[in-house]
Scaffold this motif. Structure first.
Motif, PDB file in Angstrom:
ATOM      1  N   PRO A   1     -54.886 -14.824  75.166  1.00 42.12           N
ATOM      2  CA  PRO A   1     -55.825 -15.088  74.059  1.00 42.12           C
ATOM      3  C   PRO A   1     -55.154 -15.125  72.689  1.00 42.12           C
ATOM      4  O   PRO A   1     -55.537 -15.908  71.825  1.00 42.12           O
ATOM      5  CB  PRO A   1     -56.817 -13.929  74.152  1.00 42.12           C
ATOM      6  N   TYR A   2     -54.099 -14.295  72.499  1.00 37.43           N
ATOM      7  CA  TYR A   2     -53.397 -14.294  71.222  1.00 37.43           C
ATOM      8  C   TYR A   2     -52.560 -15.554  71.048  1.00 37.43           C
ATOM      9  O   TYR A   2     -52.462 -16.104  69.943  1.00 37.43           O
ATOM     10  CB  TYR A   2     -52.515 -13.043  71.121  1.00 37.43           C
ATOM     11  N   VAL A   3     -51.969 -16.015  72.140  1.00 34.82           N
ATOM     12  CA  VAL A   3     -51.222 -17.276  72.091  1.00 34.82           C
ATOM     13  C   VAL A   3     -52.159 -18.439  71.788  1.00 34.82           C
ATOM     14  O   VAL A   3     -51.847 -19.315  70.972  1.00 34.82           O
ATOM     15  CB  VAL A   3     -50.478 -17.503  73.428  1.00 34.82           C
ATOM     16  N   ASN A   4     -53.332 -18.436  72.434  1.00 39.74           N
ATOM     17  CA  ASN A   4     -54.335 -19.473  72.135  1.00 39.74           C
ATOM     18  C   ASN A   4     -54.721 -19.439  70.663  1.00 39.74           C
ATOM     19  O   ASN A   4     -54.886 -20.493  70.031  1.00 39.74           O
ATOM     20  CB  ASN A   4     -55.581 -19.274  73.000  1.00 39.74           C
ATOM     21  N   ALA A   5     -54.872 -18.243  70.115  1.00 39.97           N
ATOM     22  CA  ALA A   5     -55.252 -18.111  68.702  1.00 39.97           C
ATOM     23  C   ALA A   5     -54.183 -18.695  67.788  1.00 39.97           C
ATOM     24  O   ALA A   5     -54.495 -19.370  66.800  1.00 39.97           O
ATOM     25  CB  ALA A   5     -55.506 -16.640  68.365  1.00 39.97           C
ATOM     26  N   VAL A   6     -52.908 -18.444  68.122  1.00 40.10           N
ATOM     27  CA  VAL A   6     -51.810 -18.997  67.317  1.00 40.10           C
ATOM     28  C   VAL A   6     -51.819 -20.522  67.376  1.00 40.10           C
ATOM     29  O   VAL A   6     -51.707 -21.204  66.345  1.00 40.10           O
ATOM     30  CB  VAL A   6     -50.455 -18.447  67.805  1.00 40.10           C
ATOM     31  N   LEU A   7     -51.958 -21.078  68.579  1.00 43.29           N
ATOM     32  CA  LEU A   7     -51.961 -22.531  68.732  1.00 43.29           C
ATOM     33  C   LEU A   7     -53.175 -23.157  68.058  1.00 43.29           C
ATOM     34  O   LEU A   7     -53.073 -24.229  67.448  1.00 43.29           O
ATOM     35  CB  LEU A   7     -51.922 -22.901  70.217  1.00 43.29           C
ATOM     36  N   ASN A   8     -54.319 -22.496  68.163  1.00 39.40           N
ATOM     37  CA  ASN A   8     -55.518 -23.010  67.491  1.00 39.40           C
ATOM     38  C   ASN A   8     -55.362 -22.957  65.973  1.00 39.40           C
ATOM     39  O   ASN A   8     -55.823 -23.855  65.266  1.00 39.40           O
ATOM     40  CB  ASN A   8     -56.754 -22.216  67.912  1.00 39.40           C
ATOM     41  N   SER A   9     -54.688 -21.918  65.460  1.00 36.90           N
ATOM     42  CA  SER A   9     -54.456 -21.813  64.018  1.00 36.90           C
ATOM     43  C   SER A   9     -53.533 -22.920  63.535  1.00 36.90           C
ATOM     44  O   SER A   9     -53.742 -23.496  62.456  1.00 36.90           O
ATOM     45  CB  SER A   9     -53.846 -20.451  63.674  1.00 36.90           C
ATOM     46  N   ASP A  10     -52.528 -23.240  64.333  1.00 40.07           N
ATOM     47  CA  ASP A  10     -51.627 -24.335  63.969  1.00 40.07           C
ATOM     48  C   ASP A  10     -52.383 -25.663  63.946  1.00 40.07           C
ATOM     49  O   ASP A  10     -52.208 -26.478  63.030  1.00 40.07           O
ATOM     50  CB  ASP A  10     -50.476 -24.408  64.977  1.00 40.07           C
ATOM     51  N   GLU A  11     -53.236 -25.871  64.941  1.00 40.91           N
ATOM     52  CA  GLU A  11     -54.060 -27.083  64.973  1.00 40.91           C
ATOM     53  C   GLU A  11     -54.975 -27.127  63.756  1.00 40.91           C
ATOM     54  O   GLU A  11     -55.143 -28.181  63.127  1.00 40.91           O
ATOM     55  CB  GLU A  11     -54.888 -27.104  66.266  1.00 40.91           C
ATOM     56  N   SER A  12     -55.546 -25.987  63.387  1.00 41.64           N
ATOM     57  CA  SER A  12     -56.426 -25.929  62.217  1.00 41.64           C
ATOM     58  C   SER A  12     -55.666 -26.290  60.945  1.00 41.64           C
ATOM     59  O   SER A  12     -56.192 -26.980  60.064  1.00 41.64           O
ATOM     60  CB  SER A  12     -57.025 -24.534  62.077  1.00 41.64           C
ATOM     61  N   LEU A  13     -54.429 -25.809  60.834  1.00 42.75           N
ATOM     62  CA  LEU A  13     -53.617 -26.104  59.662  1.00 42.75           C
ATOM     63  C   LEU A  13     -53.411 -27.606  59.500  1.00 42.75           C
ATOM     64  O   LEU A  13     -53.613 -28.161  58.411  1.00 42.75           O
ATOM     65  CB  LEU A  13     -52.264 -25.390  59.776  1.00 42.75           C
ATOM     66  N   TRP A  14     -53.023 -28.275  60.582  1.00 38.41           N
ATOM     67  CA  TRP A  14     -52.751 -29.710  60.488  1.00 38.41           C
ATOM     68  C   TRP A  14     -54.045 -30.503  60.278  1.00 38.41           C
ATOM     69  O   TRP A  14     -54.047 -31.536  59.613  1.00 38.41           O
ATOM     70  CB  TRP A  14     -52.001 -30.191  61.734  1.00 38.41           C
TER      71      TRP A  14
END
Length: 291
Positions: free
Chosen positions: A66-79
């Motif tokens: 879940p924490y890895v998903n959160a990091v990847l989702n945050s990166d997607e949100s940034l872009w």
């Protein structure tokens, strides 16, 4: 650890194979293996179990995902935010839904959304209420359709009141289909039931009305339930949304007392959605809320 490491871990976890992950990410299996080994060395514990039958998450890996998903989702949100600043509507939205939404609502939602925002990708995950809840809580999907009663502690915006109807084999009852079916008429009939993770609202209605149903058939999907009813193996309760364009001959009756489920759109934190996710969330509420 880099974002690529997180992407490798998530892809291996999703597909249970180094080779499949390599194909998806355009890497070699040895590069995938090296990335996971480096990750485990840096963490100080194993995240994957390797065997001849495939790859599975360790207990540590399960808790880390879940924490890895959160990091990847945050990166997607940034872009997505950067694209929005540049006047572009881009990104990806991952949507979780249950069967009747997938067949009756989602095609129209996706078509109307793509006409307005052709550069936003939509990824669909279909499952039970429990699946959608798990996907939302663990960052697998951004938004999900649930019934209000199945959402639990997940914030949900109600969209639609979906009446429950009684579905019976054609001609079983000597009455017109515009007549009402009283709950007392159902007490001595065999039922075809679904698991609570699939039809929690129906299970709640049965309990509230002290209807202890008899059933030898415990299925998951709506169409299988209707098929068994059509062939005389019992009766069932079903939301009206499910009964649109059903290819089986059955009779449907309104229920007394009145029964329904409330369908809604859920997300874990509506204040911190990625731009593309927020755009689709608002599109659904604006165009499909009818309650």
């Amino acid at each position: 650890m880099t974002l690529l490491t997180y992407q490798v871990f998530k892809t291996v976890a999703d597909h249970g194979s180094f080779r499949k992950a390599a194909d998806i990410l355009g890497l070699t299996p040895s590069a995938i293996s090296h990335a996971i080994s480096s990750m485990e060395n840096e963490l100080g514990f194993s995240v994957l179990n390797r065997s001849k039958s495939g790859v599975t998450l360790t207990n540590y890996g399960e808790n880390l995902l879940p924490y890895v998903n959160a990091v990847l989702n945050s990166d997607e949100s940034l872009w997505q935010a950067i694209a929005e600043f540049n006047g572009l509507k881009k990104g990806k939205v991952k949507v979780g839904c249950f069967s009747s939404i997938c067949t009756s609502w989602l095609p129209d939602i996706m078509n109307s959304f793509k006409k307005k925002y052709p550069d936003i990708m939509i990824e669909v995950f279909q499952g039970t209420y429990d699946d959608v809840s798990y996907w939302l809580k663990n960052g697998v999907v951004d938004i999900g359709f649930l019934s209000v009663s199945s959402a639990g502690d997940i914030p949900i915006e109600p969209l639609y009141k979906d009446k429950l109807v009684c579905v019976v084999p054609k001609g079983l009852f000597d009455k017109n289909t515009d007549e009402v079916m009283h709950i007392s008429e159902l007490r001595n009939h065999q039922f075809v039931t679904q698991r609570e993770s699939t039809d929690a609202d129906i299970q709640n209605f049965l309990k509230e009305n002290s209807l202890n149903v008899q059933s030898n058939y415990h299925v998951v999907d709506d169409l299988s339930t209707i098929a068994l009813v059509a062939n005389g193996f019992g009766i069932c309760l079903m939301p009206e949304l499910v009964m649109r364009d059903i290819p089986y001959e059955v009779d449907c009756y309104q229920i007394e007392p009145d029964a329904y489920r409330i369908v809604g759109i859920a997300t874990m934190n509506s204040d911190f959605m990625a731009p593309a996710v927020r755009t689709m969330y608002n599109h659904i509420i604006k165009n499909y809320k009818n309650i």
